[in-house]
Design an enzyme around this catalytic site. Structure first.
Site, PDB file in Angstrom:
ATOM      1  N   GLY A 226       0.900  -1.415  -0.097  1.00  0.00           N
ATOM      2  CA  GLY A 226      -0.119   0.024  -0.014  1.00  0.00           C
ATOM      3  C   GLY A 226       0.880   1.233  -0.186  1.00  0.00           C
ATOM      4  O   GLY A 226       1.576   1.568  -0.931  1.00  0.00           O
TER       5      GLY A 226
ATOM      6  N   SER B 280      -0.138  -5.054   4.955  1.00  0.00           N
ATOM      7  CA  SER B 280      -0.233  -5.491   6.114  1.00  0.00           C
ATOM      8  C   SER B 280       0.227  -4.229   6.918  1.00  0.00           C
ATOM      9  O   SER B 280       1.147  -3.485   6.675  1.00  0.00           O
ATOM     10  CB  SER B 280       1.089  -6.421   6.383  1.00  0.00           C
TER      11      SER B 280
ATOM     12  N   VAL C 120       8.820   9.643   3.287  1.00  0.00           N
ATOM     13  CA  VAL C 120       9.776  10.366   3.492  1.00  0.00           C
ATOM     14  C   VAL C 120       9.432  11.715   2.351  1.00  0.00           C
ATOM     15  O   VAL C 120       9.717  12.924   2.713  1.00  0.00           O
ATOM     16  CB  VAL C 120      11.177  10.286   3.678  1.00  0.00           C
TER      17      VAL C 120
ATOM     18  N   ALA D   6       7.107  16.287  -0.122  1.00  0.00           N
ATOM     19  CA  ALA D   6       6.955  17.693  -0.859  1.00  0.00           C
ATOM     20  C   ALA D   6       7.066  17.101  -2.142  1.00  0.00           C
ATOM     21  O   ALA D   6       7.449  16.089  -2.758  1.00  0.00           O
ATOM     22  CB  ALA D   6       8.480  18.359  -0.625  1.00  0.00           C
TER      23      ALA D   6
ATOM     24  N   LYS E 153       3.554  25.068  -1.891  1.00  0.00           N
ATOM     25  CA  LYS E 153       5.036  24.974  -2.167  1.00  0.00           C
ATOM     26  C   LYS E 153       5.086  25.963  -3.593  1.00  0.00           C
ATOM     27  O   LYS E 153       4.699  25.404  -4.315  1.00  0.00           O
ATOM     28  CB  LYS E 153       5.463  23.674  -2.078  1.00  0.00           C
TER      29      LYS E 153
ATOM     30  N   GLN F  38      -0.307  41.706 -16.245  1.00  0.00           N
ATOM     31  CA  GLN F  38       1.240  41.785 -16.452  1.00  0.00           C
ATOM     32  C   GLN F  38       1.945  40.613 -15.979  1.00  0.00           C
ATOM     33  O   GLN F  38       3.122  40.367 -16.221  1.00  0.00           O
ATOM     34  CB  GLN F  38       1.934  43.337 -16.083  1.00  0.00           C
TER      35      GLN F  38
ATOM     36  N   LEU G 263       9.387   2.738  -4.406  1.00  0.00           N
ATOM     37  CA  LEU G 263      10.784   2.335  -3.973  1.00  0.00           C
ATOM     38  C   LEU G 263      10.983   0.930  -4.485  1.00  0.00           C
ATOM     39  O   LEU G 263      12.368   0.554  -4.580  1.00  0.00           O
ATOM     40  CB  LEU G 263      10.847   2.384  -2.486  1.00  0.00           C
TER      41      LEU G 263
ATOM     42  N   THR H   4      11.445  14.679  -6.290  1.00  0.00           N
ATOM     43  CA  THR H   4      11.035  13.739  -7.126  1.00  0.00           C
ATOM     44  C   THR H   4      10.276  12.474  -6.955  1.00  0.00           C
ATOM     45  O   THR H   4       9.688  11.726  -7.575  1.00  0.00           O
ATOM     46  CB  THR H   4      11.887  13.623  -8.283  1.00  0.00           C
TER      47      THR H   4
ATOM     48  N   ILE I 125       7.440  11.331  -5.070  1.00  0.00           N
ATOM     49  CA  ILE I 125       5.956  11.143  -5.637  1.00  0.00           C
ATOM     50  C   ILE I 125       5.849  11.310  -7.028  1.00  0.00           C
ATOM     51  O   ILE I 125       4.984  10.782  -7.826  1.00  0.00           O
ATOM     52  CB  ILE I 125       5.209  12.135  -4.762  1.00  0.00           C
TER      53      ILE I 125
END
Length: 509
Positions: free
Chosen positions: A19, A45, A53, A56, A84, A154, A337, A348, A350
């Site tokens: 998950g 699980s 982590v 951002a 951000k 502008q 990962l 980068t 996500i």
């Protein structure tokens, strides 16, 4: 029998292993876009923690959320998000220096040439101010301001991303995915079953003698890579000779410092520290090289530089920077990962989940897997990851932190050929080329090259065609328009409070 008829008789069965952010992003996307009747199962699980982590993001997250039909105000409320506008790099050139890689435009081009050539010429003439004076996002970020849309014609657009709680985002997507028919199984994966002849994955055997069968499997098991690595033995490209950090420490703390609309990346003795402000806490971490720092030194430095009291024990992580040699192998796709790891220096993590999902949906298998589609997919992943890798390497190797072994060694690293070419082109004439669909734009490279002290010897001679008085007017008018736009913006803290308590359309400015 035609493939279409075959598909209509038995819809595809997708099984997602794991998950977390990666698994539930994939589940939510498949539930939204896969053909009717597609079976989507997710196995995870609660006893296995997630890394989480990557809190951002970059502006492309809007594409994913919008595609799922997510209401922005609801999303900000549910994930305790803040806004951000860019990333500040503090101490990366040398101690005491800081610059920002801000989203959005920097300056205005004239005719054929982008702004960097006019700025380089103006700097030679002694007319140019620091880049931040020509960046709407950085001016707003430095003054703690935020808005959506723009007040004056502008001003340029002000793209933005978010800081959010990755665990809350996964839970939010889980609710949406399950409401759209995704079936979740709680349990540990004890064995990956494979077809004896082809080697393709056929099922996941769970604790309690349960078996989950499927046609296609998505590996979101994190660093363990139970499917793509352990079962299918797909090789791994190790990039640690370019990016030697191999450890991280993560710890949240209570709010106590400025509620910045930007991420902070602070260079330390043997790595760097991240700071990510959320509504309810600040996310912090230290990425470092175990060859140059002990875990005790990293933890001590991190805890000594928090804005508030720690809310948990520091959590250690181990990783090897690099990627799978094939992210799609056989009937298995690695996401997150399990696919590889690049430290979250440019936020980068996500995005790479998102781009993998988007690319997969573009060639979504419906029966037999076409090898040509798999080859295309893997080639696109290879290109994207390698160009992000190059951008991260630039931050490290172009440093002037002399006398610190970690940083001294990085200045001597042999660069990838693709990065070497980009640096040669910039140094020669200020030229920056965005190749194909690489993630970071010319403007992003421009800011980091200047911020890291990489000097361009010249610029495109076409820039000399603009009279000096017009060049000065270009700089002054650009700066004045941006300053006026920022002056009218609300404070970031006030904007967030108003945004989460009001319909989105009421806080566009």
């Amino acid at each position: 029998m035609s493939q279409h008829t075959s598909n209509s008789l038995r819809p595809m069965r997708f099984v997602i292993a794991g998950g977390g952010t990666a698994g539930w992003m994939m589940a939510a996307a498949l539930a939204r876009f896969a053909p009717p009747g597609t079976q989507i199962t997710l196995v995870e699980s609660e006893a296995i923690g997630t890394v989480g982590v990557g809190e951002a993001t970059i502006p492309q997250i809007h594409l994913f959320n919008n595609a799922l039909g997510i209401d922005e105000a609801e999303f900000v409320r549910e994930t305790k998000a803040s806004f951000k506008l860019g990333i500040e790099f503090d101490g990366w050139l040398r101690e005491g220096d800081a610059y920002m890689h801000a989203f959005g435009a920097v300056g205005r081009g004239v005719g054929l040439l982008p702004f960097q050539h006019y700025w380089l010429r103006a700097r030679q003439l002694g007319m140019a101010k620091p880049l931040m004076r020509y960046s709407l996002n950085e001016l707003a970020a430095r003054t703690m301001r935020m808005q959506r849309g723009r007040r004056t014609p502008q001003a340029p657009e002000m793209p933005y991303a978010y800081h959010f709680d990755a665990g809350l985002y996964a839970a939010y997507l889980r609710r949406r995915a399950e409401a759209n028919g995704v079936v979740r199984h709680e349990g540990r994966i004890e064995r990956v079953e494979q077809h004896p002849e082809s080697g393709a994955i056929s099922a996941l055997a769970l604790d309690g003698e349960r078996v989950v069968e499927g046609d296609f499997f998505v590996d979101c098991t994190g660093f363990r890579a139970l499917l793509i690595g352990d079962a299918l033995d797909t090789g791994y490209e190790d990039w640690s000779h370019w990016l030697p950090c191999d450890r991280a420490i993560a710890v949240p703390c209570s709010n106590g410092g400025d509620f910045t609309p930007y991420t902070k990346s602070i260079a330390r003795k043997a790595g760097w520290q991240w700071r990510i402000p959320l509504q309810h806490r600040i996310g912090n971490g230290m990425v470092y090289s175990s060859a140059h720092w002990s875990e005790e030194e990293a933890v001590e430095t991190l805890l000594a530089n928090l804005d508030g009291a720690p809310q948990d024990d520091p959590r250690p992580l181990r990783f090897t920077t690099g990627k799978r040699q094939a992210m799609w192998h056989c009937n298995c796709l690695a996401v997150g990962l399990a696919a590889g790891f690049m430290e979250p220096l440019e936020s980068t993590s996500i995005h790479l989940i998102q781009s993998t999902i988007s690319r997969f949906l573009a060639v979504l298998p419906s029966d037999e897997i076409d090898p040509s589609m798999v080859d295309w997919f893997n080639a696109q992943c290879d290109f994207e990851w390698s160009r992000i890798r190059d951008f991260l390497i630039l931050h490290y190797t172009a440093n002037a932190r002399e006398g610190e072994p970690f940083w001294d060694e990085l200045r001597q690293v042999d660069l990838p050929r693709s990065l070497h070419a980009k640096l040669d082109q910039w140094r020669a004439t200020g030229f920056i080329h965005r190749e194909h669909e690489e993630l970071f734009t010319e403007v992003g490279w421009f800011q980091v090259l200047v911020g890291q002290g990489v000097e361009a010897r010249s610029y495109n001679p076409i820039a000399d065609g603009l009279p000096e008085s017009d060049l000065q007017m270009l700089l002054d008018s650009t700066e004045a328009a941006l300053v006026e736009e920022v002056r009218q913006m609300p404070r970031h803290l006030d904007f967030v409070h108003q945004f989460v308590n009001s319909p989105s359309e009421e806080v566009t400015a």
